[in-house]
Write a protein that holds these residues in place. Structure first.
Motif, PDB file in Angstrom:
ATOM      1  N   LEU A   1      -2.688  24.151  36.684  1.00 56.60           N
ATOM      2  CA  LEU A   1      -2.929  25.587  36.744  1.00 56.60           C
ATOM      3  C   LEU A   1      -3.881  25.846  37.905  1.00 56.60           C
ATOM      4  CD1 LEU A   1      -2.460  28.357  35.377  1.00 56.60           C
ATOM      5  CD2 LEU A   1      -4.477  27.880  33.965  1.00 56.60           C
ATOM      6  N   ALA A   2      -3.441  26.614  38.885  1.00 54.03           N
ATOM      7  CA  ALA A   2      -4.248  26.890  40.071  1.00 54.03           C
ATOM      8  C   ALA A   2      -4.424  28.390  40.241  1.00 54.03           C
ATOM      9  CB  ALA A   2      -3.578  26.294  41.311  1.00 54.03           C
ATOM     10  N   CYS A   3      -5.604  28.786  40.684  1.00 48.18           N
ATOM     11  CA  CYS A   3      -5.890  30.207  40.922  1.00 48.18           C
ATOM     12  C   CYS A   3      -6.416  30.380  42.344  1.00 48.18           C
ATOM     13  CB  CYS A   3      -6.931  30.734  39.939  1.00 48.18           C
ATOM     14  SG  CYS A   3      -6.376  30.779  38.234  1.00 48.18           S
TER      15      CYS A   3
ATOM     16  N   ALA B   1       6.876  26.852  40.571  1.00 43.35           N
ATOM     17  CA  ALA B   1       5.740  27.457  39.864  1.00 43.35           C
ATOM     18  C   ALA B   1       6.073  28.837  39.311  1.00 43.35           C
ATOM     19  CB  ALA B   1       4.540  27.569  40.808  1.00 43.35           C
ATOM     20  N   LEU B   2       5.358  29.185  38.233  1.00 43.66           N
ATOM     21  CA  LEU B   2       5.304  30.549  37.717  1.00 43.66           C
ATOM     22  C   LEU B   2       4.071  31.201  38.315  1.00 43.66           C
ATOM     23  CD1 LEU B   2       6.005  29.886  33.913  1.00 43.66           C
ATOM     24  CD2 LEU B   2       7.651  30.713  35.619  1.00 43.66           C
ATOM     25  N   CYS B   3       4.225  32.336  38.989  1.00 48.40           N
ATOM     26  CA  CYS B   3       3.118  33.001  39.674  1.00 48.40           C
ATOM     27  C   CYS B   3       2.873  34.369  39.044  1.00 48.40           C
ATOM     28  CB  CYS B   3       3.434  33.162  41.161  1.00 48.40           C
ATOM     29  SG  CYS B   3       3.995  31.637  41.982  1.00 48.40           S
ATOM     30  N   PHE B   4       1.602  34.639  38.684  1.00 43.33           N
ATOM     31  CA  PHE B   4       1.274  35.892  38.011  1.00 43.33           C
ATOM     32  C   PHE B   4      -0.179  36.249  38.299  1.00 43.33           C
ATOM     33  CE2 PHE B   4       0.688  32.297  35.213  1.00 43.33           C
ATOM     34  CZ  PHE B   4      -0.561  32.497  34.640  1.00 43.33           C
ATOM     35  N   PRO B   5      -0.588  37.503  38.073  1.00 38.14           N
ATOM     36  CA  PRO B   5      -1.969  37.901  38.327  1.00 38.14           C
ATOM     37  C   PRO B   5      -2.954  37.053  37.522  1.00 38.14           C
ATOM     38  CG  PRO B   5      -0.603  39.835  38.051  1.00 38.14           C
ATOM     39  CD  PRO B   5       0.252  38.654  37.689  1.00 38.14           C
ATOM     40  N   ALA B   6      -3.989  36.563  38.172  1.00 38.83           N
ATOM     41  CA  ALA B   6      -4.970  35.707  37.498  1.00 38.83           C
ATOM     42  C   ALA B   6      -5.664  36.443  36.350  1.00 38.83           C
ATOM     43  CB  ALA B   6      -6.000  35.207  38.511  1.00 38.83           C
ATOM     44  N   ALA B   7      -5.731  37.767  36.435  1.00 40.23           N
ATOM     45  CA  ALA B   7      -6.365  38.544  35.358  1.00 40.23           C
ATOM     46  C   ALA B   7      -5.635  38.359  34.035  1.00 40.23           C
ATOM     47  CB  ALA B   7      -6.400  40.023  35.735  1.00 40.23           C
TER      48      ALA B   7
ATOM     49  N   GLY C   1       3.755  25.924  19.972  1.00 42.33           N
ATOM     50  CA  GLY C   1       2.571  25.828  19.118  1.00 42.33           C
ATOM     51  C   GLY C   1       1.301  26.215  19.850  1.00 42.33           C
ATOM     52  N   LEU C   2       1.181  25.793  21.101  1.00 38.65           N
ATOM     53  CA  LEU C   2      -0.003  26.157  21.885  1.00 38.65           C
ATOM     54  C   LEU C   2      -0.095  27.664  22.075  1.00 38.65           C
ATOM     55  CD1 LEU C   2       0.089  23.349  24.603  1.00 38.65           C
ATOM     56  CD2 LEU C   2      -1.625  23.611  22.806  1.00 38.65           C
ATOM     57  N   PHE C   3       1.041  28.297  22.359  1.00 39.10           N
ATOM     58  CA  PHE C   3       1.033  29.737  22.599  1.00 39.10           C
ATOM     59  C   PHE C   3       1.045  30.552  21.306  1.00 39.10           C
ATOM     60  CE2 PHE C   3       2.649  28.022  26.589  1.00 39.10           C
ATOM     61  CZ  PHE C   3       1.831  28.679  27.484  1.00 39.10           C
ATOM     62  N   LEU C   4       1.148  29.883  20.196  1.00 36.94           N
ATOM     63  CA  LEU C   4       1.116  30.584  18.916  1.00 36.94           C
ATOM     64  C   LEU C   4      -0.310  30.774  18.413  1.00 36.94           C
ATOM     65  CD1 LEU C   4       2.876  31.727  16.597  1.00 36.94           C
ATOM     66  CD2 LEU C   4       2.822  29.438  15.571  1.00 36.94           C
ATOM     67  N   TYR C   5      -1.166  29.762  18.629  1.00 36.56           N
ATOM     68  CA  TYR C   5      -2.496  29.773  18.007  1.00 36.56           C
ATOM     69  C   TYR C   5      -3.655  29.932  18.983  1.00 36.56           C
ATOM     70  CZ  TYR C   5       0.229  27.752  14.170  1.00 36.56           C
ATOM     71  OH  TYR C   5       1.159  27.516  13.195  1.00 36.56           O
ATOM     72  N   ALA C   6      -3.453  29.751  20.283  1.00 39.56           N
ATOM     73  CA  ALA C   6      -4.557  29.839  21.244  1.00 39.56           C
ATOM     74  C   ALA C   6      -5.130  31.253  21.274  1.00 39.56           C
ATOM     75  CB  ALA C   6      -4.068  29.445  22.633  1.00 39.56           C
ATOM     76  N   SER C   7      -6.365  31.368  21.757  1.00 40.61           N
ATOM     77  CA  SER C   7      -7.002  32.688  21.790  1.00 40.61           C
ATOM     78  C   SER C   7      -6.542  33.504  22.987  1.00 40.61           C
ATOM     79  CB  SER C   7      -8.525  32.540  21.812  1.00 40.61           C
ATOM     80  OG  SER C   7      -8.938  31.805  22.965  1.00 40.61           O
ATOM     81  N   THR C   8      -6.315  32.841  24.140  1.00 43.73           N
ATOM     82  CA  THR C   8      -5.902  33.548  25.356  1.00 43.73           C
ATOM     83  C   THR C   8      -4.785  32.786  26.068  1.00 43.73           C
ATOM     84  OG1 THR C   8      -7.485  32.395  26.778  1.00 43.73           O
ATOM     85  CG2 THR C   8      -8.247  34.429  25.707  1.00 43.73           C
ATOM     86  N   VAL C   9      -4.142  33.472  26.998  1.00 45.51           N
ATOM     87  CA  VAL C   9      -3.111  32.843  27.815  1.00 45.51           C
ATOM     88  C   VAL C   9      -3.698  31.679  28.606  1.00 45.51           C
ATOM     89  CG1 VAL C   9      -1.648  33.196  29.863  1.00 45.51           C
ATOM     90  CG2 VAL C   9      -1.629  34.868  27.989  1.00 45.51           C
ATOM     91  N   GLY C  10      -4.900  31.864  29.156  1.00 47.58           N
ATOM     92  CA  GLY C  10      -5.540  30.818  29.936  1.00 47.58           C
ATOM     93  C   GLY C  10      -5.815  29.564  29.122  1.00 47.58           C
ATOM     94  N   GLN C  11      -6.280  29.746  27.895  1.00 49.68           N
ATOM     95  CA  GLN C  11      -6.548  28.587  27.042  1.00 49.68           C
ATOM     96  C   GLN C  11      -5.262  27.826  26.736  1.00 49.68           C
ATOM     97  OE1 GLN C  11      -7.733  29.350  22.929  1.00 49.68           O
ATOM     98  NE2 GLN C  11      -9.163  27.611  22.999  1.00 49.68           N
ATOM     99  N   ALA C  12      -4.207  28.548  26.445  1.00 49.14           N
ATOM    100  CA  ALA C  12      -2.929  27.906  26.127  1.00 49.14           C
ATOM    101  C   ALA C  12      -2.399  27.120  27.322  1.00 49.14           C
ATOM    102  CB  ALA C  12      -1.919  28.948  25.673  1.00 49.14           C
ATOM    103  N   LEU C  13      -2.475  27.709  28.529  1.00 47.26           N
ATOM    104  CA  LEU C  13      -1.964  27.034  29.711  1.00 47.26           C
ATOM    105  C   LEU C  13      -2.807  25.817  30.086  1.00 47.26           C
ATOM    106  CD1 LEU C  13      -0.906  30.068  31.945  1.00 47.26           C
ATOM    107  CD2 LEU C  13       0.598  28.370  30.901  1.00 47.26           C
ATOM    108  N   GLU C  14      -4.112  25.933  29.958  1.00 47.89           N
ATOM    109  CA  GLU C  14      -4.978  24.793  30.270  1.00 47.89           C
ATOM    110  C   GLU C  14      -4.694  23.621  29.336  1.00 47.89           C
ATOM    111  OE1 GLU C  14      -8.910  26.353  30.056  1.00 47.89           O
ATOM    112  OE2 GLU C  14      -8.754  27.446  31.963  1.00 47.89           O
TER     113      GLU C  14
END
Length: 374
Positions: free
Chosen positions: A127-129, A205-211, A97-110
């Protein structure tokens, strides 16, 4: 040794979802009983003992143990990944549900970090960068849980699939790290995550580009997301359910009954606390350690007598009794039957009634509410 005690719990909804996945994956295998136990109300505390607003939960130790047992007995050494892969694409749960309606990946993960206690407690997610790399870190804080691979694979795999669905594969991983020993084969992990998987790492952890945190989600809907998060905020647990300690101890005892070290001191060490602290917590709940251990032994004995062809002598040995006569005396005190008479009675009943005989034989609560602790 720390004096705190973290007992992890998994929500009823999450337990049922996992049981459904296992039911599909293990259909026709000899692990059907594990699925039934995971889905059974016997693994979840009765709602009558909780305040009306509380959500029924099951011990995280019980949940993770059953996943590990199912993986070993079914021969599916990558069961956690298989469960994540069996996640229906159109099912809307907390994660999806979070990943369905959030505006960005960052918002959903936070927000997943914020609402994760609804799914599971006794766990830290963050969530760490750093240096252009974002890491979604998952760590179980419950010290009694030693086998964590299947649970970690299921959790990270589920999140990974949700991120790919949300971005149309625009999101991808640099690598996955697992803070546990490597399994016999790594190919299933690299194939599922489409990235290198490093075991024996410092963190899971899942590790991916912060961009990629700024990637838009294709199905974003601000109004629905606001309503969804408002509902999640109301569901956040206010505090730990004290009954989880009893549930966790039951799960721990089932694991170590065959060992001679199923003692208060052994339990305290596995839960990361001092024996005195564990005694104090149990006394506050009115629970006797020795009495609880005896009860779990008898529940396990009933199950083994009904479901297996093991001899009474073998069952007594596996449950840690010094000799078969000691087991027979203890069993007769609890059931008013000898083990052989109990097994014969179960054999004469239809399948469903026989299964009932192996069930939860919890005695009246007064039996456990004894002042003496050992």
């Amino acid at each position: 040794m720390t004096a705190s005690l973290v007992v992890g719990a998994i929500s009823l909804e999450a337990t049922r979802l996992a049981a459904n996945r296992l039911g599909v994956l293990l259909r026709g295998s000899r692990c059907g009983e594990i699925v039934r136990e995971l889905a059974s109300a016997r693994t979840i505390r009765s709602a009558e003992t909780l305040i009306p607003s509380a959500r029924r939960t099951a011990s995280l130790l019980h949940f993770t143990s059953l996943l590990e047992i199912a993986a070993k007995e079914s021969g599916r050494i990558h069961l956690g990944l298989d469960m994540a892969g069996a996640d229906p694409p159109h099912e809307v749960g907390i994660v999806s549900g979070l990943f369905l309606y959030a505006s960005t990946v960052g918002q959903a993960l936070e927000d997943l970090v914020r609402f994760f206690p609804i799914i599971q407690t006794g766990t830290t997610v963050r969530l760490a960068c750093e240096q252009g790399i974002a890491r979604f870190i998952y760590s179980i804080q419950d010290p009694s849980i030693s086998d964590r691979l299947q649970d970690a694979a299921y959790t990270l795999g589920k999140i990974c699939r949700s991120l790919r669905r949300a971005t149309g594969d625009a999101w991808s991983l640099e690598q996955v790290t697992m803070a546990m020993p490597a399994p016999a084969s790594l190919q299933a992990y690299t194939r599922f995550f489409r990235a290198p998987v490093v075991f024996n790492a410092q963190a899971t952890a899942l590790c991916f580009p912060a961009a990629f945190l700024a990637l838009p989600i294709r199905t974003a809907n601000a109004e629905r997301y606001g309503n969804f998060c408002a509902g999640m905020a109301k569901a956040l647990p206010a505090n730990e359910d004290p009954g989880l300690l009893e549930d966790a101890l039951r799960a721990w005892m089932k694991q170590v009954l065959r060992e001679s070290g199923a003692t208060l001191e052994h339990a305290a060490a596995d839960f990361g606390i001092t024996p005195r602290t564990l005694q104090r917590r149990l006394r506050g709940l009115g629970i006797g350690f020795v009495d609880l251990r005896a009860q779990v032994r008898m529940e396990t004995a009933r199950r083994m007598l009904v479901d297996s062809h093991l001899s009474v002598t073998c069952i007594a040995e596996q449950l840690g009794f010094s000799e078969p006569s000691a087991f027979t005396r203890a069993f007769r005190r609890h059931t008013r039957q000898s083990p052989r008479a109990f097994r014969q009675a179960a054999a004469c009943l239809p399948g469903g009634a026989a299964r009932d005989m192996r069930g939860d034989c919890r005695v009246q609560s007064s039996f456990l509410r004894m002042p003496g602790l050992s």
